[in-house]
Each structure stands twice: as structure tokens, then as C-alpha cells.
Design an enzyme around this catalytic site. Sequence first.
Site, PDB file in Angstrom:
ATOM      1  N   ASP A  77      34.979  36.467  36.896  1.00  0.00           N
ATOM      2  CA  ASP A  77      35.929  36.149  35.835  1.00  0.00           C
ATOM      3  C   ASP A  77      35.233  36.051  34.482  1.00  0.00           C
ATOM      4  O   ASP A  77      35.886  35.907  33.448  1.00  0.00           O
ATOM      5  CB  ASP A  77      36.719  34.882  36.142  1.00  0.00           C
ATOM      6  CG  ASP A  77      35.850  33.648  36.318  1.00  0.00           C
ATOM      7  OD1 ASP A  77      34.617  33.770  36.208  1.00  0.00           O
ATOM      8  OD2 ASP A  77      36.404  32.563  36.566  1.00  0.00           O
ATOM      9  N   SER A  78      33.907  36.180  34.480  1.00  0.00           N
ATOM     10  CA  SER A  78      33.175  36.294  33.211  1.00  0.00           C
ATOM     11  C   SER A  78      33.566  37.547  32.453  1.00  0.00           C
ATOM     12  O   SER A  78      33.191  37.717  31.291  1.00  0.00           O
ATOM     13  CB  SER A  78      31.663  36.286  33.467  1.00  0.00           C
ATOM     14  OG  SER A  78      31.301  37.242  34.445  1.00  0.00           O
ATOM     15  N   LYS A 124      35.218  34.495  45.585  1.00  0.00           N
ATOM     16  CA  LYS A 124      34.310  33.420  45.172  1.00  0.00           C
ATOM     17  C   LYS A 124      35.122  32.259  44.612  1.00  0.00           C
ATOM     18  O   LYS A 124      36.033  32.477  43.802  1.00  0.00           O
ATOM     19  CB  LYS A 124      33.296  33.908  44.134  1.00  0.00           C
ATOM     20  CG  LYS A 124      32.297  32.803  43.703  1.00  0.00           C
ATOM     21  CD  LYS A 124      31.088  33.387  42.997  1.00  0.00           C
ATOM     22  CE  LYS A 124      31.408  33.877  41.594  1.00  0.00           C
ATOM     23  NZ  LYS A 124      31.811  32.766  40.670  1.00  0.00           N
ATOM     24  N   GLU A 175      34.789  28.423  42.781  1.00  0.00           N
ATOM     25  CA  GLU A 175      33.937  27.457  42.091  1.00  0.00           C
ATOM     26  C   GLU A 175      34.237  26.036  42.566  1.00  0.00           C
ATOM     27  O   GLU A 175      35.401  25.665  42.732  1.00  0.00           O
ATOM     28  CB  GLU A 175      34.153  27.530  40.576  1.00  0.00           C
ATOM     29  CG  GLU A 175      33.624  28.796  39.929  1.00  0.00           C
ATOM     30  CD  GLU A 175      33.679  28.738  38.410  1.00  0.00           C
ATOM     31  OE1 GLU A 175      33.967  27.654  37.858  1.00  0.00           O
ATOM     32  OE2 GLU A 175      33.443  29.782  37.771  1.00  0.00           O
ATOM     33  N   GLU A 225      24.147  28.201  39.929  1.00  0.00           N
ATOM     34  CA  GLU A 225      23.989  28.583  38.523  1.00  0.00           C
ATOM     35  C   GLU A 225      23.410  27.439  37.697  1.00  0.00           C
ATOM     36  O   GLU A 225      23.906  26.314  37.736  1.00  0.00           O
ATOM     37  CB  GLU A 225      25.335  29.017  37.931  1.00  0.00           C
ATOM     38  CG  GLU A 225      25.225  29.449  36.472  1.00  0.00           C
ATOM     39  CD  GLU A 225      26.466  30.148  35.946  1.00  0.00           C
ATOM     40  OE1 GLU A 225      26.500  30.472  34.747  1.00  0.00           O
ATOM     41  OE2 GLU A 225      27.415  30.373  36.737  1.00  0.00           O
ATOM     42  N   ASP A 285      36.144  37.095  42.003  1.00  0.00           N
ATOM     43  CA  ASP A 285      36.346  35.693  41.626  1.00  0.00           C
ATOM     44  C   ASP A 285      37.804  35.271  41.750  1.00  0.00           C
ATOM     45  O   ASP A 285      38.712  36.015  41.360  1.00  0.00           O
ATOM     46  CB  ASP A 285      35.924  35.477  40.169  1.00  0.00           C
ATOM     47  CG  ASP A 285      34.506  34.944  40.056  1.00  0.00           C
ATOM     48  OD1 ASP A 285      33.932  34.542  41.078  1.00  0.00           O
ATOM     49  OD2 ASP A 285      33.972  34.935  38.937  1.00  0.00           O
TER      50      ASP A 285
END
Length: 278
Positions: free
Chosen positions: A43-44, A112, A114, A181, A82
Amino acid sequence: MKTTKDFWVMKNEGKKIVMITAYDYPSAKQAEQAGADIILVGDSLGNVVLGYDSTVYVTMEDMIHHGKAAKRGAPNTFIVADMPFMSCHLSIRDTLLNGARLIQETGAQAVKVEGADEMIPHIKALVRAGIPVVSHLGLTPQTAAVLGGFKVQGKDGEAARKMLEDVKECQEAGAFALVLECIPKQLAQEISTTLTIPTIGIGAGVHTDGQVLVYHDILTYGVNRAPKFVKAYANADQLMLKGLQDYADEVRSMNFPDDEHSFTMKEEELKTLYGGRG
């Protein structure tokens, strides 16, 4: 194409996992050609491709659009997509619906997620439904505002102990891999040694089971300022800017297009265009 089992084998054999974050057909194609083990459609893309100042603006539709393109570019590489902001937070039902959409509509092999804590039931639900999950801990961009901004996590003893608890919970919930991260390299090494699932670091030192960087950061492509943990291996911006400037110069000087890049017609056909007048 590798499978989740292959990544566990790589960890056990001490073979490093190469993950590249790519967002579209050409970048994913090059990542596959370079031999990446995993491609992450992150999603970056909100920051890197869409120009947002945060990943929270990225929608499911954005992720599906870019995930499809990446899959077409890298059909033979394991792809992780993501789960964007709030797509797996409101209810287990929403989590399953959104996870299923990402897998079905993009062709990705995993999603993924978070965070830990309140996300653990959601990870368990996804895994029970047959959707492989990569967990993401440390600096989690979707909740960076709560964490106090983009800074290293787990630097003091209490925070490090909490992270050790969290990673174990993610593993027990069924995550097959873990992205770490922006955490101290010593903590990342301890986590990587403790867990049976592979760890993939970004700003987490050399002792994780693999590494991930963003395609654009690796190549210095459209990047204004890269984080400390980024190492650039090429300067695409410089090369591309020169190419664009050379093109503009040749258009203005009428050196492009030349005969090599133009088409012609036979002389007799040209005469018919003018009614037979030569």
C-alpha cells in the site's frame, strides 16, 4: 513459483529470501526477471505512485488495480498484496470479504496484515479460510501517527519485550512469514532466531531471513528522499531525465523523427494523390 513451504525451507537452510515491492506490470516484470523470490504489492503505492503523503488513503480498489497489473507482469512469482487501511479492522466478515477479493481479483498468493493485538483474530480467520498471511510488525505505516511518526520501534527493553510477544502471537495465529520494519538489528536477530517462520527485514539489519526494498528506492526512480535503510543500486531518475531532455531537444531542432523513424510511400502512389500530377 515458490510456495509458503519453500520459504520455510529457505529459512532452515540459511538461504536469504529476496522480496521486492513493485506496483505495476513493468516493475513486477523486472522484479521477476531479476529473480525475486516474492513480490509485494504494497500500500506504499499511495506514497510512491499516487503521490499521497500517507498510505491511509489507499483503497481496496487501488490495491486490486495495481495487484492485477503486477500479477500480469510476474505470473511466475509468489505475490503478496497488502490489506489496505481499515480493510481488516471493522469485523471478521469484512476481513474475509476483503481478503478474498484481493486473492480472487488480483491472483496474489497471500495478503499482508499490519499489527498484532486486536489483529490476531483477523489473522486467524484469514488463515482458517485458506488465505496465507504475512504479518507486519515494527514500524507499521498505516498506524504511524499512533506510533509517533516514522521512527525506529522497539528501542527500549519494554517495547522490545512487547514486540517479542507480538511476533509469537502472529506466528501462533498462522502467519507464514513476518515483515519487520525499522527495528534495532539486535532485536530483529533475536526474533528471527526465536521464530520458526521466516522474517523479512526492511531497516532491521542483516540477520533477518530475507530483505525487502521498494523497486523505486532500489533504482532511485521518482524518489525525493529515501529513508536511512535504503541503499540505491542505480540512478534511474538521472538516466530517464536525460532521455526525456534529449527527446525534447531533438523535437525542437527537427532531428526527430528522422528517416529511420518515418514511413514513406512509392513515388507512383504519391502521384495519384495529386491527381497524376508529377
